[in-house]
Design a protein around this motif. Structure first.
Motif, PDB file in Angstrom:
ATOM      1  N   HIS A 287       0.838  -1.193   0.000  1.00 56.09           N
ATOM      2  CA  HIS A 287       0.000   0.000   0.000  1.00 56.09           C
ATOM      3  C   HIS A 287       0.877   1.250   0.000  1.00 56.09           C
ATOM      4  CE1 HIS A 287      -3.083   2.929   1.121  1.00 56.09           C
ATOM      5  NE2 HIS A 287      -3.977   2.012   0.772  1.00 56.09           N
ATOM      6  N   PRO A 288       0.615   2.201  -0.923  1.00 56.85           N
ATOM      7  CA  PRO A 288       1.484   3.377  -1.041  1.00 56.85           C
ATOM      8  C   PRO A 288       1.426   4.319   0.161  1.00 56.85           C
ATOM      9  CG  PRO A 288      -0.447   3.608  -2.453  1.00 56.85           C
ATOM     10  CD  PRO A 288      -0.456   2.203  -1.933  1.00 56.85           C
ATOM     11  N   MET A 289       0.350   4.248   0.974  1.00 59.19           N
ATOM     12  CA  MET A 289       0.248   5.143   2.125  1.00 59.19           C
ATOM     13  C   MET A 289       0.566   4.423   3.437  1.00 59.19           C
ATOM     14  SD  MET A 289      -2.991   7.627   1.295  1.00 59.19           S
ATOM     15  CE  MET A 289      -2.574   8.671   2.695  1.00 59.19           C
ATOM     16  N   HIS A 290       0.034   3.184   3.591  1.00 57.05           N
ATOM     17  CA  HIS A 290       0.205   2.447   4.842  1.00 57.05           C
ATOM     18  C   HIS A 290       1.482   1.609   4.882  1.00 57.05           C
ATOM     19  CE1 HIS A 290      -3.781   3.721   6.069  1.00 57.05           C
ATOM     20  NE2 HIS A 290      -4.255   3.306   4.898  1.00 57.05           N
ATOM     21  N   LYS A 291       2.139   1.442   3.723  1.00 57.91           N
ATOM     22  CA  LYS A 291       3.439   0.772   3.616  1.00 57.91           C
ATOM     23  C   LYS A 291       3.404  -0.690   4.061  1.00 57.91           C
ATOM     24  CE  LYS A 291       5.045   4.775   2.386  1.00 57.91           C
ATOM     25  NZ  LYS A 291       5.245   5.057   0.949  1.00 57.91           N
ATOM     26  N   ASP A 292       2.242  -1.333   3.949  1.00 56.55           N
ATOM     27  CA  ASP A 292       2.165  -2.761   4.263  1.00 56.55           C
ATOM     28  C   ASP A 292       1.524  -3.479   3.079  1.00 56.55           C
ATOM     29  OD1 ASP A 292      -0.376  -1.746   4.498  1.00 56.55           O
ATOM     30  OD2 ASP A 292      -0.883  -2.807   6.335  1.00 56.55           O
ATOM     31  N   TRP A 293       1.694  -4.829   3.081  1.00 57.95           N
ATOM     32  CA  TRP A 293       1.127  -5.619   1.988  1.00 57.95           C
ATOM     33  C   TRP A 293      -0.328  -5.929   2.284  1.00 57.95           C
ATOM     34  CZ3 TRP A 293       3.394  -6.812  -2.617  1.00 57.95           C
ATOM     35  CH2 TRP A 293       4.752  -6.503  -2.732  1.00 57.95           C
TER      36      TRP A 293
ATOM     37  N   ALA B 126      -4.620   9.252 -14.241  1.00 59.50           N
ATOM     38  CA  ALA B 126      -5.187  10.216 -15.194  1.00 59.50           C
ATOM     39  C   ALA B 126      -5.174  11.597 -14.555  1.00 59.50           C
ATOM     40  CB  ALA B 126      -6.608   9.822 -15.589  1.00 59.50           C
ATOM     41  N   PRO B 127      -5.137  12.657 -15.351  1.00 57.95           N
ATOM     42  CA  PRO B 127      -5.136  14.013 -14.795  1.00 57.95           C
ATOM     43  C   PRO B 127      -6.437  14.325 -14.059  1.00 57.95           C
ATOM     44  CG  PRO B 127      -4.458  14.022 -17.104  1.00 57.95           C
ATOM     45  CD  PRO B 127      -4.993  12.661 -16.821  1.00 57.95           C
ATOM     46  N   VAL B 128      -6.348  15.209 -13.072  1.00 56.55           N
ATOM     47  CA  VAL B 128      -7.545  15.670 -12.381  1.00 56.55           C
ATOM     48  C   VAL B 128      -8.498  16.286 -13.396  1.00 56.55           C
ATOM     49  CG1 VAL B 128      -8.431  17.353 -10.718  1.00 56.55           C
ATOM     50  CG2 VAL B 128      -6.352  16.075 -10.204  1.00 56.55           C
TER      51      VAL B 128
ATOM     52  N   HIS C 274     -12.086   8.274  -5.265  1.00 50.29           N
ATOM     53  CA  HIS C 274     -11.098   9.370  -5.298  1.00 50.29           C
ATOM     54  C   HIS C 274     -11.503  10.463  -6.283  1.00 50.29           C
ATOM     55  CE1 HIS C 274      -8.792   6.691  -2.878  1.00 50.29           C
ATOM     56  NE2 HIS C 274      -8.407   5.904  -3.869  1.00 50.29           N
ATOM     57  N   LEU C 275     -12.793  10.628  -6.525  1.00 56.34           N
ATOM     58  CA  LEU C 275     -13.266  11.607  -7.509  1.00 56.34           C
ATOM     59  C   LEU C 275     -13.063  13.035  -7.012  1.00 56.34           C
ATOM     60  CD1 LEU C 275     -16.648   9.873  -8.451  1.00 56.34           C
ATOM     61  CD2 LEU C 275     -14.461   9.711  -9.670  1.00 56.34           C
ATOM     62  N   SER C 276     -12.766  13.925  -7.948  1.00 59.12           N
ATOM     63  CA  SER C 276     -12.673  15.349  -7.594  1.00 59.12           C
ATOM     64  C   SER C 276     -14.061  15.971  -7.528  1.00 59.12           C
ATOM     65  CB  SER C 276     -11.823  16.103  -8.621  1.00 59.12           C
ATOM     66  OG  SER C 276     -12.400  16.019  -9.916  1.00 59.12           O
ATOM     67  N   ARG C 277     -14.976  15.445  -8.358  1.00 59.23           N
ATOM     68  CA  ARG C 277     -16.336  15.986  -8.395  1.00 59.23           C
ATOM     69  C   ARG C 277     -17.295  14.886  -8.811  1.00 59.23           C
ATOM     70  NH1 ARG C 277     -19.112  19.435 -12.295  1.00 59.23           N
ATOM     71  NH2 ARG C 277     -17.248  19.382 -13.606  1.00 59.23           N
ATOM     72  N   ILE C 278     -18.483  14.894  -8.208  1.00 57.85           N
ATOM     73  CA  ILE C 278     -19.540  13.923  -8.510  1.00 57.85           C
ATOM     74  C   ILE C 278     -20.685  14.663  -9.184  1.00 57.85           C
ATOM     75  CG2 ILE C 278     -21.257  12.356  -7.520  1.00 57.85           C
ATOM     76  CD1 ILE C 278     -19.250  11.856  -5.227  1.00 57.85           C
TER      77      ILE C 278
ATOM     78  N   THR D  41      -8.996  12.584  -3.873  1.00 58.45           N
ATOM     79  CA  THR D  41      -9.620  12.666  -2.560  1.00 58.45           C
ATOM     80  C   THR D  41      -9.457  11.336  -1.820  1.00 58.45           C
ATOM     81  OG1 THR D  41     -11.761  12.040  -3.525  1.00 58.45           O
ATOM     82  CG2 THR D  41     -11.286  14.395  -3.311  1.00 58.45           C
ATOM     83  N   GLY D  42      -9.553  11.366  -0.492  1.00 55.51           N
ATOM     84  CA  GLY D  42      -9.401  10.150   0.303  1.00 55.51           C
ATOM     85  C   GLY D  42      -7.951   9.715   0.398  1.00 55.51           C
ATOM     86  N   TRP D  43      -7.731   8.398   0.506  1.00 60.61           N
ATOM     87  CA  TRP D  43      -6.372   7.858   0.621  1.00 60.61           C
ATOM     88  C   TRP D  43      -5.771   7.735  -0.778  1.00 60.61           C
ATOM     89  CZ3 TRP D  43      -7.631   3.295   4.469  1.00 60.61           C
ATOM     90  CH2 TRP D  43      -7.938   3.856   5.728  1.00 60.61           C
ATOM     91  N   ALA D  44      -5.221   8.810  -1.259  1.00 65.43           N
ATOM     92  CA  ALA D  44      -4.645   8.826  -2.611  1.00 65.43           C
ATOM     93  C   ALA D  44      -3.358   9.641  -2.585  1.00 65.43           C
ATOM     94  CB  ALA D  44      -5.627   9.418  -3.604  1.00 65.43           C
ATOM     95  N   THR D  45      -2.299   9.098  -3.155  1.00 66.28           N
ATOM     96  CA  THR D  45      -1.017   9.806  -3.198  1.00 66.28           C
ATOM     97  C   THR D  45      -0.855  10.626  -4.476  1.00 66.28           C
ATOM     98  OG1 THR D  45       0.026   7.861  -4.177  1.00 66.28           O
ATOM     99  CG2 THR D  45       0.116   8.071  -1.766  1.00 66.28           C
ATOM    100  N   GLY D  46      -1.784  10.467  -5.397  1.00 69.64           N
ATOM    101  CA  GLY D  46      -1.732  11.216  -6.654  1.00 69.64           C
ATOM    102  C   GLY D  46      -3.068  11.103  -7.352  1.00 69.64           C
ATOM    103  N   PRO D  47      -3.312  11.911  -8.362  1.00 69.31           N
ATOM    104  CA  PRO D  47      -4.596  11.856  -9.073  1.00 69.31           C
ATOM    105  C   PRO D  47      -4.773  10.540  -9.821  1.00 69.31           C
ATOM    106  CG  PRO D  47      -3.079  13.344 -10.187  1.00 69.31           C
ATOM    107  CD  PRO D  47      -2.429  12.969  -8.897  1.00 69.31           C
ATOM    108  N   HIS D  48      -5.844   9.836  -9.526  1.00 70.26           N
ATOM    109  CA  HIS D  48      -6.153   8.591 -10.222  1.00 70.26           C
ATOM    110  C   HIS D  48      -7.585   8.177  -9.895  1.00 70.26           C
ATOM    111  CE1 HIS D  48      -5.231   6.917  -6.223  1.00 70.26           C
ATOM    112  NE2 HIS D  48      -5.884   5.824  -6.603  1.00 70.26           N
ATOM    113  N   LEU D  49      -8.073   7.201 -10.638  1.00 70.80           N
ATOM    114  CA  LEU D  49      -9.385   6.612 -10.362  1.00 70.80           C
ATOM    115  C   LEU D  49      -9.187   5.202  -9.830  1.00 70.80           C
ATOM    116  CD1 LEU D  49     -12.552   6.616 -10.661  1.00 70.80           C
ATOM    117  CD2 LEU D  49     -12.150   5.412 -12.828  1.00 70.80           C
ATOM    118  N   HIS D  50      -9.801   4.909  -8.663  1.00 71.59           N
ATOM    119  CA  HIS D  50      -9.854   3.546  -8.154  1.00 71.59           C
ATOM    120  C   HIS D  50     -11.202   2.971  -8.582  1.00 71.59           C
ATOM    121  CE1 HIS D  50      -9.400   0.112  -5.450  1.00 71.59           C
ATOM    122  NE2 HIS D  50     -10.659   0.315  -5.091  1.00 71.59           N
ATOM    123  N   TYR D  51     -11.151   1.823  -9.304  1.00 72.77           N
ATOM    124  CA  TYR D  51     -12.363   1.220  -9.878  1.00 72.77           C
ATOM    125  C   TYR D  51     -12.495  -0.216  -9.394  1.00 72.77           C
ATOM    126  CZ  TYR D  51     -15.154  -1.127 -13.523  1.00 72.77           C
ATOM    127  OH  TYR D  51     -16.065  -1.893 -14.195  1.00 72.77           O
TER     128      TYR D  51
END
Length: 408
Positions: free
Chosen positions: A264-270, A280-282, A321-325, A345-355
């Motif tokens: 995990h990029p934030m929690h540093k555990d598997w 993708a860009p914001v 992790h959406l910027s706008r709904i 937004t949320g637990w994200a280290t960079g702009p992306h979509l979690h699907y």
């Protein structure tokens, strides 16, 4: 005497050959004119035979990226005093780069009227005598059929540009074949495609691409064909090419993290990653992969701003992790509808979509499961479909075999 004799012989020869020549009646003197020099004589011109200067002229210019409205109007030959007034016309303030504007302008720079094509309408802006009033009327287009083919060297858009295929047609191709081809991951150098599409003309000039009528895409040795019929795209045997779910919620992007175990990029555990991350860009558009109802829309812990869509049966999809709904809970959405935009937004280290793709509440890898197909052509419509598809299939055959030059 010798020169006069030569001149007389030349005139006689010209007359004999049927050539008529006008000669001056005044004979030059040897003292003022050198031998064999041309004669120059002033001719009187009737002033009533001159063509009068036009009272107005027509000029066409394309509104370019970086143009100011004032500079563009001056380029059309409109005088400064009228430019200041035309700058306040809302229809002109909304001009987009690429729009062709025609102006009828008086010899003194007074605009008589301006016209341009805006979406589906012809906009006409009167001159000072009409109070610079804007009116709209429905444009009448001539629809031409275009046939083109290309080969993938690096990307779908690069191949389309190389063949002169509009971006809107490339986007339609990605949508039509999106259920069978993942345009983020599956394209390979050497893949080929052919397409038959509409091109709308206005006033004798091509202005925009229309609908894809038929297409063929060869990807990694497999060939897919699509024919447009009654609002959908079908294979030649009538099977629906539209899957119940698109392969990806983004039209073009790249996978930054796949399904399965990861650090995990934030929690540093598997831990198990139960979805697909798309970098993708914001502000990138996020679309619903299928028809359904919005089960949740709002902030959801580490997901940040998220949307959950409930589809038919036991299927559900999650977009996080959406910027706008742009949808509300309970709203009905169709496949390819916009539900939000990529963010961080949320637990994200960079702009992306979690699907996430869920079946009976369990997250599944959307790349490894067979997507259910939509309904085929109805049996009672199959004869009409086959008759409609036959000439389009013949055009695709000619493009594929190289038996026909690409036509516009």
């Amino acid at each position: 005497m010798r020169h006069r004799t030569v001149a007389r012989v030349a005139i006689a020869l010209l007359a004999a050959s049927g050539v008529v020549a006008a000669c001056a009646t005044m004979a030059p003197t040897p003292a003022t004119v050198a031998p064999n020099s041309p004669l120059v004589e002033a001719l009187s011109i009737r002033t009533d035979a001159l063509i009068p200067a036009p009272l107005s002229y027509r000029r066409e210019e394309r509104f370019q990226r970086g143009d100011t409205l004032a500079g563009f109007l001056l380029r059309l030959g409109i005088a400064d005093t009228h430019v200041e007034k035309l700058k306040r016309v809302r229809a002109l303030q909304q001009l987009r780069p690429g729009v062709m504007v025609a102006a009828e302008v008086g010899a003194d720079g007074t605009p008589l009227y301006l016209t341009f094509l805006n979406s589906r309408d012809v906009v006409r802006i009167g001159g000072a005598a009409e109070g610079y009033r804007a009116t709209e009327e429905r444009a009448e287009f001539d629809v031409h059929t275009v046939m083109k083919a290309s080969v993938i060297r690096s990307s779908l858009f690069a191949a389309s540009d190389a063949a002169g295929i509009p971006d809107s047609i490339a986007m339609q191709l990605a949508d039509v074949f999106g259920g069978d081809i993942d345009f983020h991951r599956d394209l390979r150098k050497g893949d080929r495609y052919s397409v038959v599409y509409e091109l709308h003309h206005f006033a004798g000039r091509p202005v925009r691409a229309g609908r894809v009528l038929a297409a063929e895409f060869s990807n990694q040795g497999k060939t897919f064909r699509a024919v447009y019929f009654n609002g959908g795209y079908y294979a030649q045997d009538g099977k629906n090419l539209r899957k119940a779910f698109l392969r990806s919620p983004l039209e073009f992007s790249r996978v930054s993290s796949g399904f399965g175990m990861r650090r995990h990029p934030m929690h540093k555990d598997w831990r198990a990653h139960k979805g697909i991350d798309y970098a993708a860009p914001v502000g990138t558009r996020v679309r619903s992969v299928g028809n359904g109802f919005v089960d949740f829309a709002g902030a959801k812990g580490g997901y940040g701003n998220a949307v959950i869509v409930r589809h038919h049966g036991q299927y559900a999809t999650v977009y996080a992790h959406l910027s706008r709904i742009v949808v509300r809970r309970g709203a009905r959405v169709e496949q390819n509808d916009t539900i939000g935009f990529v963010g961080q937004t949320g637990w994200a280290t960079g702009p992306h979509l979690h699907y996430e793709f869920r079946i009976a509440g369990e997250a599944r890898n959307p790349f490894s499961i067979a997507m259910p197909a939509a309904a085929p052509v109805a049996p009672q419509d199959l004869p009409a479909f086959l008759a409609h598809a036959e000439p389009l299939a013949a055009q695709l055959d000619l493009l594929r075999t190289g038996g026909l030059a690409q036509l516009e």
